[in-house]
Write a protein that holds these residues in place. Structure first.
Motif, short mmCIF file in Angstrom:
data_model
loop_
_atom_site.label_atom_id
_atom_site.label_comp_id
_atom_site.label_asym_id
_atom_site.label_seq_id
_atom_site.Cartn_x
_atom_site.Cartn_y
_atom_site.Cartn_z
N UNK A 1 46.24 14.88 10.67
CA UNK A 1 47.11 15.55 11.61
C UNK A 1 46.57 16.93 11.95
N UNK A 2 46.77 17.28 13.23
CA UNK A 2 46.36 18.62 13.64
C UNK A 2 47.18 19.65 12.89
N UNK A 3 48.46 19.36 12.66
CA UNK A 3 49.32 20.24 11.86
C UNK A 3 50.08 19.43 10.82
N UNK A 4 49.48 19.16 9.67
CA UNK A 4 50.16 18.32 8.67
C UNK A 4 51.48 18.97 8.23
N UNK A 5 52.50 18.16 8.13
CA UNK A 5 53.84 18.68 7.87
C UNK A 5 54.05 19.01 6.39
N UNK A 6 54.87 20.00 6.13
CA UNK A 6 55.17 20.39 4.75
C UNK A 6 56.35 19.57 4.23
N UNK A 7 56.23 19.01 3.04
CA UNK A 7 57.33 18.25 2.47
C UNK A 7 57.69 18.82 1.09
N UNK A 8 58.72 19.64 1.03
CA UNK A 8 59.06 20.30 -0.23
C UNK A 8 59.41 19.31 -1.33
N UNK B 1 53.11 25.73 1.89
CA UNK B 1 52.45 27.01 1.69
C UNK B 1 50.93 26.91 1.67
N UNK B 2 50.38 25.75 2.02
CA UNK B 2 48.92 25.64 2.11
C UNK B 2 48.45 26.48 3.29
N UNK B 3 47.31 27.13 3.14
CA UNK B 3 46.72 27.83 4.28
C UNK B 3 46.22 26.76 5.25
N UNK B 4 45.94 27.19 6.48
CA UNK B 4 45.44 26.25 7.49
C UNK B 4 44.27 25.43 6.97
N UNK B 5 43.33 26.13 6.34
CA UNK B 5 42.14 25.45 5.84
C UNK B 5 42.46 24.49 4.70
N UNK B 6 43.36 24.90 3.83
CA UNK B 6 43.74 24.05 2.69
C UNK B 6 44.41 22.76 3.18
N UNK B 7 45.21 22.90 4.23
CA UNK B 7 45.86 21.72 4.79
C UNK B 7 44.83 20.71 5.28
N UNK B 8 43.82 21.22 5.95
CA UNK B 8 42.79 20.33 6.50
C UNK B 8 42.02 19.64 5.37
N UNK B 9 41.72 20.41 4.36
CA UNK B 9 41.01 19.83 3.22
C UNK B 9 41.86 18.75 2.57
N UNK B 10 43.16 19.03 2.46
CA UNK B 10 44.05 18.05 1.84
C UNK B 10 44.09 16.75 2.65
N UNK B 11 43.94 16.88 3.97
CA UNK B 11 43.89 15.68 4.81
C UNK B 11 42.62 14.87 4.53
N UNK C 1 40.01 11.77 13.20
CA UNK C 1 40.12 13.13 12.69
C UNK C 1 40.43 14.05 13.86
N UNK C 2 41.66 14.55 13.88
CA UNK C 2 42.07 15.38 15.00
C UNK C 2 41.86 16.86 14.69
N UNK C 3 40.80 17.39 15.22
CA UNK C 3 40.47 18.82 15.05
C UNK C 3 40.54 19.26 13.60
N UNK C 4 39.96 18.43 12.74
CA UNK C 4 39.97 18.77 11.33
C UNK C 4 39.14 20.02 11.05
N UNK C 5 38.29 20.38 12.00
CA UNK C 5 37.41 21.51 11.76
C UNK C 5 37.94 22.81 12.34
N UNK C 6 39.02 22.75 13.14
CA UNK C 6 39.44 24.01 13.74
C UNK C 6 40.19 24.86 12.72
#
Ligand SMILES: Nc1ncnc2c1ncn2[C@@H]1O[C@H](COP(=O)(O)OP(=O)(O)OP(=O)(O)O)[C@@H](O)[C@H]1O
Ligand SMILES: [Mg+2]
Lengths: 247, 469
Positions: free
Chosen positions: A88-95, A144-154, A168-173
């Protein structure tokens, strides 16, 4: 072309009243790496979301075949079970849902049931590829993942779930130089170990450095307007999309 | 606990729903009368004071009104409740002596397994009487007493019990306390001597099997100065088409610098009226921790309360309630700050689904001498559809000028984006929603020992499947 894995024919997609994809064609062969480029708002994420079966994306006409079956007939979870994956370009947070719990459940849903011990071992191995700290396993999903951490988690999920085709949707941006290299390495490892196909949606070239690209597609205004080999990426980087927008 | 309970796919309400044949149990006739109360007293061979106390409670019961502020209890007709059902079994300290069918029930619930792996002692009540009670020798050697209430009331600690029995929860408090006082039977007594830290939890499990019966166990726990204990309470019953009633009473005494954690996982069947009372009295520097998961029952009234009597005493409450179709759960907690520099931290969560109703009442009182009191209350509600209802009713009564008191309430629903995200990784919609709801309950499961956290997650999955109604 090698064995066909995905075939999109004249796909038209609307959101509400607005038509976004206007007769898009695309073919992907088994194990191939395709790059999709295009200006902002061209419909790249729309393509990904449509392939994954997101509710509000209405297919008005066209056909999509995935591994010989009608993809559009399947629910989102069925598509994943068939071997489709999208970052996901913006992976959602799930508490409250732990990363490990989520991925273990996903693996199980995809038919790869692991013991806790086995899971942990596999997970740690993949995290090493991505330079991720093992403590992420116990964090709440994307919270609370940073933008980069979210992408890595994907990409971590990509390595764990081993799909047949990954979008992979803009996994590098939004990644710093080192992180792009790490993510790129993760994608390379996926490609090498799993032999899956890739659709890489990107605005940059850095993620492509360590990958063999089979084909590049340029999307403008909901259609594929140009196709070529890797050289097309460099051409676009030099001259932009202007020429295609006019066309 | 058993494999079948910790593996998510094997969720099965039958663990709770199997009905045992009760034809060889001894039952007093249904209803409530002086005669029945006297018969119970005779059955139990009460000391005189207890018999008199029961009669006094009956009188109070008859004088008090049914509460007019909570969920309706019209479906509960005391004339058709069996207040006393004695299983055909003597209490024993080995499972081998427990009759096969009853033993199998507890096996299914995972009690003997849990006892072997993660508990220091177990009490198992079946209908009105304990059928099993046992504690590890090393804990006994530390001077810890954990026994059935009937033995306790006649034994070495009889005076101590007489001084405290229903003093924290007097029969005049409300009608069902009075009822409890009149017909109580079973339950556990725990005494932890000064300085003794019981490192492994004790658990009492209450199983109500008989149709149309009531369960009225009494739990009294004394944790002496500097001692600590974790006590776990579990309860369940199979489903019937008539009303069953649970009106237990839990009185907890936490002495100076002592610590008590009281955890409950309640999965009563959905014909149950759960009118339960729990109260803790905490002395100087003592600490009370409540962890509570309410999943079952048709109607619940449940507000564990804490009196922070001593200076520097503290409490923490972490609770969750899940109301599904046909359930009206009125839950919450109360805390009274009496001592100086006392503190309370409260987190309640409620999940409402399929027309279920949750009402969360929290009450924080800071009395005039409680300088430096701190209290923070957070109530979160998750609504799974628009049919359901959820309400938060906070009450604050602050009588000092330096109290630091906070309250926040939030209400939310499951986001479609999150469901889509999870489904894109292969989870079915149902599993995705269940996982998101488990995430919502995560702060509660983290407070529970592993097996109980797994059980709670199973209960959540069960409710999300809607296989029980
Ligand atoms: N959920 C939505 N509701 C309304 N409009 C949408 C929605 N999603 C996408 N759009 C619109 O569809 C068009 C294509 O968007 P899309 O996200 O597919 O572009 P993109 O090619 O991925 O762009 P970018 O490079 O900026 O990521 C845009 O005009 C966008 O505003
Ligand atoms: Mg996009």
């Amino acid at each position: 072309m090698s064995q066909e894995i995905l075939n999109i024919e004249k796909l038209c997609v609307s959101i509400g009243e607005k038509e976004i994809l206007k007769g898009l064609d695309l073919k992907i062969g088994e194990g191939e790496t395709h790059v999709i480029m295009g200006p902002n708002g061209a419909g790249k994420s729309t393509l990904g979301n449509t392939l994954m079966g997101k509710e509000e994306y209405e297919v008005t006409s066209g056909k999509v075949t995935f591994l010989g079956e009608d993809l559009l007939e399947m629910g989102t979870d069925e598509r994943a079970k068939k071997g489709l994956f999208m970052t996901f370009q913006n992976p959602i947070e799930v508490p409250g849902v732990r990363v490990s719990e989520f991925i273990r459940n996903s693996c199980e849903a995809l038919g790869n049931k692991m013991s806790l011990w086995n899971f942990k071992e596999t997970a740690l191995e993949q995290m090493k590829v991505l330079n991720m700290d093992p403590s992420y396993l116990d964090r709440e999903l994307n919270l609370g993942f940073s933008g980069g951490e979210k992408k890595k988690a994907e990409i971590f999920q990509l390595l764990m779930l081993k799909p047949r085709l990954a979008i992979l949707d803009e996994t590098d941006s939004g990644l710093d130089v080192d992180a792009v290299r790490t993510v790129s390495e993760g994608v390379r490892v996926y490609h090498e170990r799993v032999g899956g196909s890739l659709i890489i949606i990107t605005h940059s070239t850095k993620i492509l450095e360590s990958l063999d690209v089979d084909r590049v597609h340029v999307i403008c205004d909901g259609r594929v307007v140009a196709e070529g080999d890797r050289k097309l990426v460099d051409e676009i980087n030099a001259n932009g999309f202007e020429k295609y927008i006019k066309a | 606990m058993s494999e079948e309970k910790t593996y998510v796919e094997d969720i099965n309400r039958t663990i709770y729903d199997v009905i045992d044949d009760d034809s060889d149990a001894f039952k007093l006739e249904e209803g409530l009368s002086e005669d029945i109360v006297l018969q119970i007293s005779k059955e139990k061979d009460d000391p005189d004071w207890m018999r008199d106390f029961r009669l006094k409670c009956l009188k109070i019961y008859n004088e008090l009104e049914i509460p007019n502020w909570g969920p309706g209890v019209d479906g509960l007709d005391m004339d058709h409740i069996y207040t006393y059902v004695r299983p055909n079994a003597k209490m024993s300290n080995t499972w081998d002596d427990v009759p096969e069918e009853i033993k199998n029930t507890f096996e299914r619930l995972g009690i003997p397994q849990a006892e072997r792996t993660s508990l220091a002692g177990v009490g198992a009540q079946y209908d009105s009487e304990l059928v099993y009670h046992n504690m590890q020798k090393q804990v006994e050697d530390q001077g810890v007493v954990y026994c059935d209430f009937e033995s306790a009331i006649k034994g070495e600690y009889s005076e101590m019990i007489r001084e405290r029995f229903m003093k924290l929860l007097p029969p005049t408090d409300h009608k069902y306390n009075a009822l409890h006082g009149a017909v109580w039977s079973g339950g556990s007594f725990v005494y932890v001597p000064k300085g003794v830290k019981v490192s492994v939890p004790l658990q009492s499990y209450f199983r109500l099997n008989a149709k149309g019966a009531g369960q009225f166990e009494h739990t009294l726990i004394i944790v002496e100065e500097g001692a600590s204990l974790h006590f776990i309470e579990g309860c369940s019953a199979p489903k019937y088409n008539v009303a069953n009633l649970h009106s237990g009473s839990v009185e907890l005494f936490v002495a100076k610098n002592a610590k008590l954690r009281y955890s409950t996982i309640e999965s009563w069947s959905k014909n149950m009226y759960n009118l339960n009372s729990k109260r803790a009295l905490v002395e100087e520097g003592g600490r009370m921790e409540w962890v509570s998961g309410s999943f079952g029952s048709h109607v619940s009234y449940l507000y564990p309360s804490t009196i922070l009597k001593g200076d520097n005493s503290s409490m923490e409450y972490t609770g969750i309630a899940f109301a599904n179709t046909g359930q009206n759960l009125d839950t919450g907690m109360k805390v009274m700050h009496l001592g100086k520099n006392t503190s309370s931290v409260v987190s309640t969560k409620s999940i409402s689904k399929g027309g279920g109703i949750n009402t969360t009442r929290t009450s924080v009182q800071v009395m005039p001498d409680a300088q430096g009191a701190k209290s923070i209350v957070s109530c979160e509600s998750l609504m799974l559809d628009s049919l359901s209802k959820s309400d938060t009713i906070p009450v604050m009564d602050i009588r000092t000028d330096d109290a630091d008191v906070g309250h926040e309430a939030t209400i939310g629903s499951i986001s479609d984006e999150a469901v889509f995200y999870m489904m894109s990784r292969g989870l079915s919609e149902e599993d995705a929603r269940a996982l998101i709801v488990s995430g919502f309950a995560d702060n509660v499961s983290r407070e529970l020992p592993m097996e109980y956290a797994a059980e709670m997650n199973n209960l959540i999955k069960l409710e999300m499947k809607g296989t029980i109604g």
